[in-house]
Motif scaffolding. Structure first.
Motif, PDB file in Angstrom:
ATOM      1  N   TYR A 238     -47.761  -4.613   4.837  1.00 43.36           N
ATOM      2  CA  TYR A 238     -49.148  -3.986   4.438  1.00 43.36           C
ATOM      3  C   TYR A 238     -50.088  -4.447   5.382  1.00 43.36           C
TER       4      TYR A 238
ATOM      5  N   GLU B 225     -49.548  -3.078   9.136  1.00 46.32           N
ATOM      6  CA  GLU B 225     -49.872  -1.377   8.966  1.00 46.32           C
ATOM      7  C   GLU B 225     -51.360  -0.977   8.806  1.00 46.32           C
TER       8      GLU B 225
ATOM      9  N   TYR C 262     -51.352   8.236   9.288  1.00 46.13           N
ATOM     10  CA  TYR C 262     -50.515   8.785   8.350  1.00 46.13           C
ATOM     11  C   TYR C 262     -51.054   9.894   7.889  1.00 46.13           C
TER      12      TYR C 262
ATOM     13  N   VAL D 129     -53.071   2.777   3.925  1.00 45.69           N
ATOM     14  CA  VAL D 129     -51.859   2.546   4.213  1.00 45.69           C
ATOM     15  C   VAL D 129     -50.973   2.936   2.816  1.00 45.69           C
TER      16      VAL D 129
ATOM     17  N   VAL E 169     -44.871   2.321   2.136  1.00 46.40           N
ATOM     18  CA  VAL E 169     -44.505   1.837   3.371  1.00 46.40           C
ATOM     19  C   VAL E 169     -44.519   0.322   3.223  1.00 46.40           C
TER      20      VAL E 169
ATOM     21  N   TRP F 210     -41.029  -2.015   3.704  1.00 51.86           N
ATOM     22  CA  TRP F 210     -41.136  -3.539   4.323  1.00 51.86           C
ATOM     23  C   TRP F 210     -40.531  -4.462   3.686  1.00 51.86           C
TER      24      TRP F 210
ATOM     25  N   TRP G  31     -46.086  10.832   9.360  1.00 54.07           N
ATOM     26  CA  TRP G  31     -47.179  10.083  10.359  1.00 54.07           C
ATOM     27  C   TRP G  31     -47.000  10.767  11.694  1.00 54.07           C
TER      28      TRP G  31
ATOM     29  N   ASP H 201     -43.697   0.983  19.749  1.00 55.35           N
ATOM     30  CA  ASP H 201     -43.447   1.055  18.243  1.00 55.35           C
ATOM     31  C   ASP H 201     -42.360  -0.070  17.930  1.00 55.35           C
TER      32      ASP H 201
END
Length: 286
Positions: free
Chosen positions: A92, A95, A110, A121, A125, A129, A186, A201
């Motif tokens: 988190y 992101e 997003y 966020v 997502v 993770w 996104w 990325d």
């Protein structure tokens, strides 16, 4: 006494142990298996659904729940929860910084399809993770496990787990980003060479994945074959989806992602099988 994972530490809530010194994992293992099967069913449904984004969050939640259950069976619920929470928090945070600064992934945003989105966020997502972070760590623990205790120094063993785990988690993004771009979840400010994904990325994923592994590793000692199985199933399902289910299919992503994730899964299970054979042949040298 050292337990089956080689760990001598105990935390409150680690769970009961049977007379042999091993925690009773049956309930967590059954739950993890049921959740994994449910994830596979929902993945198949999403592949056939004309609006698959509706089931994306369900797949992620089932994946994470399955991994946490399997990790609880191997390490106890307290350790599993702590490791999962740490990975979710790291994901988190990465992101949150990423959508504001473009670091470390590149400039992206997003869309409005995933919710809730505290701080911009999507919660799902961060959960992804956590779930795949635990699964990748399990794969790394199996892949780097020495057949004989003391065969490598603890420091070298830990560094190997961190590196393999980070690479295994980054390999998943070879599937994830192209799929999420397809679904419109996104967008990137500038398209990159891999199905629109910029190379920055993957560099960012590797950095954040190293952080995730570094947070998980002190908490989870030993291996979780169930969590590694989730990683393996995900590799197979994603490969199948891109090769034959998605319209249009994408052989490039199927081959690239399938090879990358499959390599780590194969390494883990090969090491696991060889280790079991070695232990049966030389039980007094464990």
């Amino acid at each position: 006494m050292r337990d089956a994972t080689g760990d001598t530490r105990r935390l409150p809530g680690d769970g009961p142990r049977v007379a042999t010194g091993v925690r009773a994992p049956a309930a967590f293992t059954v739950a993890g298996t049921a959740l994994l099967l449910a994830m596979v069913v929902v993945q198949v449904m999403s592949g056939l659904d004309p609006k698959p984004v509706r089931l994306t969050s369900v797949v992620v939640l089932l994946l994470a729940a399955s991994v946490v259950a399997f990790t609880s069976a191997a390490h106890g619920p307290r350790r599993a929860g702590a490791a999962f929470g740490a990975a979710v928090a790291a994901g988190y945070a990465a992101e949150w910084v990423g959508i504001r600064t473009g670091v470390p992934f590149g400039t992206y945003r997003y869309t409005d399809l995933l919710w809730p989105r505290p701080g911009g966020v999507p919660v799902v997502v961060a959960v992804a993770w956590g779930g795949m972070g635990l699964a990748a760590h399990a794969v790394a623990s199996m892949a780097t496990r020495t057949q004989r205790r003391g065969a490598s120094t603890p420091r070298r063993g830990r560094l190997a787990r961190l590196a393999v785990g980070a690479l295994a988690l980054t390999a998943w993004d070879l599937f994830l980003d192209p799929q999420m771009i397809r679904l419109g979840l996104w967008t990137w400010a500038e398209e990159g060479p891999y199905r629109g994904v910029p190379l920055s990325d993957f560099a960012g994923w590797l950095v954040v994945s190293l952080l995730v592994m570094a947070l998980i590793d002190p908490v989870l000692t030993g291996t979780s074959t169930g969590a590694a199985a989730v990683y393996t199933v995900m590799a197979f399902m994603e490969t199948l989806a891109f090769a034959a289910v998605f319209v249009p299919p994408d052989p490039l992503v199927a081959a690239t992602g399938g090879t990358a994730m499959g390599l780590f899964a194969a390494l883990a299970w090969t090491r696991r099988i060889r280790g079991r054979k070695w232990e049966r042949r030389w039980p007094w040298r464990r």
